[in-house]
Design a protein around this motif. Sequence first.
Motif, PDB file in Angstrom:
ATOM      1  N   ALA A 169       0.842  -1.195   0.000  1.00 47.50           N
ATOM      2  CA  ALA A 169       0.000   0.000   0.000  1.00 47.50           C
ATOM      3  C   ALA A 169       0.878   1.246   0.000  1.00 47.50           C
ATOM      4  CB  ALA A 169      -0.917  -0.017   1.213  1.00 47.50           C
ATOM      5  N   PRO A 170       0.478   2.294  -0.715  1.00 45.22           N
ATOM      6  CA  PRO A 170       1.319   3.495  -0.809  1.00 45.22           C
ATOM      7  C   PRO A 170       1.645   4.149   0.529  1.00 45.22           C
ATOM      8  CG  PRO A 170      -0.361   3.528  -2.516  1.00 45.22           C
ATOM      9  CD  PRO A 170      -0.689   2.373  -1.609  1.00 45.22           C
ATOM     10  N   PHE A 171       0.728   4.069   1.526  1.00 45.05           N
ATOM     11  CA  PHE A 171       1.020   4.738   2.793  1.00 45.05           C
ATOM     12  C   PHE A 171       2.212   4.102   3.513  1.00 45.05           C
ATOM     13  CE2 PHE A 171      -1.708   1.352   4.414  1.00 45.05           C
ATOM     14  CZ  PHE A 171      -1.123   1.042   5.635  1.00 45.05           C
ATOM     15  N   LEU A 172       2.583   2.885   3.111  1.00 42.50           N
ATOM     16  CA  LEU A 172       3.762   2.237   3.684  1.00 42.50           C
ATOM     17  C   LEU A 172       5.051   2.675   3.000  1.00 42.50           C
ATOM     18  CD1 LEU A 172       2.377  -1.423   3.900  1.00 42.50           C
ATOM     19  CD2 LEU A 172       2.626   0.201   5.797  1.00 42.50           C
ATOM     20  N   LEU A 173       4.921   3.412   1.901  1.00 44.97           N
ATOM     21  CA  LEU A 173       6.081   3.730   1.068  1.00 44.97           C
ATOM     22  C   LEU A 173       6.389   5.217   1.043  1.00 44.97           C
ATOM     23  CD1 LEU A 173       5.135   1.434  -1.964  1.00 44.97           C
ATOM     24  CD2 LEU A 173       6.543   0.857   0.011  1.00 44.97           C
ATOM     25  N   ALA A 174       5.970   5.956   2.058  1.00 49.33           N
ATOM     26  CA  ALA A 174       6.189   7.403   2.084  1.00 49.33           C
ATOM     27  C   ALA A 174       7.682   7.716   2.065  1.00 49.33           C
ATOM     28  CB  ALA A 174       5.540   8.005   3.318  1.00 49.33           C
ATOM     29  N   ALA A 192      13.975   3.665  -8.607  1.00 54.59           N
ATOM     30  CA  ALA A 192      13.717   4.956  -7.968  1.00 54.59           C
ATOM     31  C   ALA A 192      12.229   5.025  -7.637  1.00 54.59           C
ATOM     32  CB  ALA A 192      14.108   6.107  -8.891  1.00 54.59           C
ATOM     33  N   ARG A 193      11.916   5.324  -6.373  1.00 51.78           N
ATOM     34  CA  ARG A 193      10.512   5.340  -5.952  1.00 51.78           C
ATOM     35  C   ARG A 193      10.235   6.557  -5.083  1.00 51.78           C
ATOM     36  NH1 ARG A 193       9.474   0.620  -2.525  1.00 51.78           N
ATOM     37  NH2 ARG A 193      10.052   2.011  -0.811  1.00 51.78           N
ATOM     38  N   TRP A 194       9.065   7.136  -5.320  1.00 52.21           N
ATOM     39  CA  TRP A 194       8.575   8.240  -4.477  1.00 52.21           C
ATOM     40  C   TRP A 194       7.224   7.851  -3.917  1.00 52.21           C
ATOM     41  CZ3 TRP A 194       3.967  10.818  -5.016  1.00 52.21           C
ATOM     42  CH2 TRP A 194       3.762  11.911  -4.158  1.00 52.21           C
ATOM     43  N   GLY A 195       7.014   8.171  -2.653  1.00 57.49           N
ATOM     44  CA  GLY A 195       5.727   7.928  -2.024  1.00 57.49           C
ATOM     45  C   GLY A 195       5.280   9.139  -1.239  1.00 57.49           C
ATOM     46  N   GLY A 196       4.011   9.482  -1.351  1.00 59.80           N
ATOM     47  CA  GLY A 196       3.500  10.641  -0.626  1.00 59.80           C
ATOM     48  C   GLY A 196       2.050  10.899  -0.957  1.00 59.80           C
ATOM     49  N   LYS A 197       1.583  12.101  -0.676  1.00 60.20           N
ATOM     50  CA  LYS A 197       0.193  12.494  -0.886  1.00 60.20           C
ATOM     51  C   LYS A 197       0.060  13.311  -2.165  1.00 60.20           C
ATOM     52  CE  LYS A 197      -2.404  11.337   2.846  1.00 60.20           C
ATOM     53  NZ  LYS A 197      -3.760  10.747   2.793  1.00 60.20           N
ATOM     54  N   ASP A 202      -3.160   8.646  -1.178  1.00 62.66           N
ATOM     55  CA  ASP A 202      -1.859   8.059  -0.848  1.00 62.66           C
ATOM     56  C   ASP A 202      -1.300   7.463  -2.127  1.00 62.66           C
ATOM     57  OD1 ASP A 202      -1.672   8.432   2.032  1.00 62.66           O
ATOM     58  OD2 ASP A 202      -3.381   7.060   2.139  1.00 62.66           O
ATOM     59  N   SER A 203      -0.117   7.918  -2.549  1.00 66.50           N
ATOM     60  CA  SER A 203       0.382   7.570  -3.875  1.00 66.50           C
ATOM     61  C   SER A 203       1.824   7.085  -3.817  1.00 66.50           C
ATOM     62  CB  SER A 203       0.307   8.788  -4.812  1.00 66.50           C
ATOM     63  OG  SER A 203      -0.996   9.316  -4.857  1.00 66.50           O
ATOM     64  N   SER A 204       2.176   6.244  -4.786  1.00 68.44           N
ATOM     65  CA  SER A 204       3.568   5.826  -4.968  1.00 68.44           C
ATOM     66  C   SER A 204       3.841   5.702  -6.460  1.00 68.44           C
ATOM     67  CB  SER A 204       3.856   4.501  -4.258  1.00 68.44           C
ATOM     68  OG  SER A 204       3.115   3.440  -4.822  1.00 68.44           O
ATOM     69  N   ASP A 232      -4.188   5.211  -3.606  1.00 70.96           N
ATOM     70  CA  ASP A 232      -5.291   4.744  -2.768  1.00 70.96           C
ATOM     71  C   ASP A 232      -6.008   5.947  -2.169  1.00 70.96           C
ATOM     72  OD1 ASP A 232      -4.360   2.256  -3.366  1.00 70.96           O
ATOM     73  OD2 ASP A 232      -3.720   1.732  -1.337  1.00 70.96           O
ATOM     74  N   TYR A 233      -7.340   5.915  -2.207  1.00 66.72           N
ATOM     75  CA  TYR A 233      -8.133   7.049  -1.718  1.00 66.72           C
ATOM     76  C   TYR A 233      -9.219   6.541  -0.782  1.00 66.72           C
ATOM     77  CZ  TYR A 233     -11.235  11.111  -1.793  1.00 66.72           C
ATOM     78  OH  TYR A 233     -12.017  12.174  -1.427  1.00 66.72           O
ATOM     79  N   GLN A 234      -9.278   7.114   0.430  1.00 66.81           N
ATOM     80  CA  GLN A 234     -10.318   6.775   1.397  1.00 66.81           C
ATOM     81  C   GLN A 234     -11.495   7.701   1.139  1.00 66.81           C
ATOM     82  OE1 GLN A 234      -9.646   4.214   3.737  1.00 66.81           O
ATOM     83  NE2 GLN A 234     -11.863   4.214   4.102  1.00 66.81           N
ATOM     84  N   ALA A 235     -12.427   7.229   0.300  1.00 73.74           N
ATOM     85  CA  ALA A 235     -13.542   8.081  -0.120  1.00 73.74           C
ATOM     86  C   ALA A 235     -14.487   8.382   1.039  1.00 73.74           C
ATOM     87  CB  ALA A 235     -14.297   7.423  -1.267  1.00 73.74           C
ATOM     88  N   THR A 236     -14.833   7.341   1.819  1.00 70.82           N
ATOM     89  CA  THR A 236     -15.665   7.495   3.014  1.00 70.82           C
ATOM     90  C   THR A 236     -15.091   6.577   4.087  1.00 70.82           C
ATOM     91  OG1 THR A 236     -17.205   5.698   2.494  1.00 70.82           O
ATOM     92  CG2 THR A 236     -17.678   7.862   1.519  1.00 70.82           C
ATOM     93  N   VAL A 237     -15.746   6.556   5.222  1.00 67.82           N
ATOM     94  CA  VAL A 237     -15.299   5.640   6.274  1.00 67.82           C
ATOM     95  C   VAL A 237     -15.364   4.195   5.795  1.00 67.82           C
ATOM     96  CG1 VAL A 237     -15.815   4.783   8.589  1.00 67.82           C
ATOM     97  CG2 VAL A 237     -15.989   7.230   8.095  1.00 67.82           C
ATOM     98  N   ALA A 238     -16.323   3.903   4.919  1.00 65.32           N
ATOM     99  CA  ALA A 238     -16.545   2.522   4.479  1.00 65.32           C
ATOM    100  C   ALA A 238     -15.904   2.206   3.134  1.00 65.32           C
ATOM    101  CB  ALA A 238     -18.043   2.235   4.407  1.00 65.32           C
ATOM    102  N   ASP A 239     -15.586   3.223   2.322  1.00 68.41           N
ATOM    103  CA  ASP A 239     -15.188   2.995   0.939  1.00 68.41           C
ATOM    104  C   ASP A 239     -13.730   3.379   0.683  1.00 68.41           C
ATOM    105  OD1 ASP A 239     -17.900   2.393  -0.520  1.00 68.41           O
ATOM    106  OD2 ASP A 239     -18.288   4.092   0.808  1.00 68.41           O
TER     107      ASP A 239
END
Length: 466
Positions: A169-174, A192-197, A202-204, A232-239
């Motif tokens: 998941a991208p949030f692990l690759l900041a 070469a990898r970049w991770g961030g917002k 959350d993107s990589s 990855d995008y947290q659209a709502t609490v459930a989605d």
Amino acid sequence: MADEPHLFIPSIAGLVFAACMEAVAADSQLPTEDDYFAPIPRVTSAARLEKSLLETGMSVTIIDRETIDASTAIEIPDLLRLVPGFQVAHATGAVFAAGYHGASDQWPRRMEVMVDGRSVYTNINSGVEWSALGLAMEDIERIEVVRGPNAPTFGSNAVLGSINIVTRAPFLLAGTHLRGTFGSENTGNGVARWGGKIGGWDSSLTAQYRADDGFDHVNDHKRLRDLRFRGDYQATVADTVSVQLGLTDGEVGADAPDGEDYFNPFRDREIRTNYQQLTWDRIDAEGNAYRLIASHQYFDHDDSYAPDISGFDAPDGTVFPEGTVLPLGSQVATSERYDIEFQHNPTPMGEWRLAWGLGGRYDELSSDLILGEHSRVEKFSGRLFGSVEWKPRHDVAFSLDALTEAHESHGTETSARIGINWLATNNRSFRANVSESRRVYNLLERFLDYPLVASDGTPLGQLLIS
């Protein structure tokens, strides 16, 4: 004196407790605290129902992130050497052959390989082009390998097993990550990898270059460039929504299995692939889980060549005139796939758990060389699947998996499996299952039609499989 018995009882309890601790320390076979608190891997995608490794009804091996880091492997097939029953070798040129129990050639036609649930086998070579997956080793979270028939879960290509490569998941690759590997035979690999917002995502983004000259006396070099994005995008609490994009471009060596000759020389094979994947996950307040995966992937392989046959005998008794060539190539084709799948895991109902879903797939294969007069063929297929688990006791589980596929050219086929798992102890289980798996030919196997025609239009023969 009336209080003395109350003082005596704790003393006895203390002696008994101390004796028990000494017995435990003396017996090295008993579990320790580390055994009880060590994480037990969970199978999240090799089966439709999430389970711990001990509770699965199939034999499963998980290659986790820690193992990948410790392995020093630079190619995914090298990791499969760690899986019981797998054989991995260089088949020819830069092609890896990875099969289970020896029941495969260089293209594993009976083993489903997926990346985050997206099937990556191609209709061009009836197998997996490992060099074209475009994944850096650093971007892999784990690899789940089902060692045995898994067509009741993932369809006809999984009759001997299935592999799902789960990316991180991208949030692990900041942050920023750079790696370079250099060595003999002109080996040069870079990542070469970049991770961030990016906005709320959350993107990589990973760029990779792989190059080496391979072994001596064979043509197995490679020069490949990969680019991969995941958001990855947290659209709502459930989605949650996940988008993946990737492409691979370059060349690998292609040589003859029996050695170089005039009509099968060492040559370069051009590879161009790209994919797009959209995944939507929802878990509602009642515990129902939903997943929708839509993907598209494109493969273009070209190892065409044309030996000069001027002066060779023609079928009519003459010789071919100056400048006549014979177009050849074992993988000269373009393949495209569109796939969509929906899965629903209802809230567990006491002793019962259920997963069901349906999907559709469109495959297309184009080639003027290896499809003869067809030139372009296509196939639609649909699938309906379900998995049920019943646990009458906390340590016993019965499971039933079934998948029905409908193909416009083959009709309907159903694969099914029934199994039982007994969790004998906290770290030991026994399992048994019986399954029936069906496999359907893919486009190349069904429509291969390879006419040998000289550049002047003279037919020389034909390889035909129907």
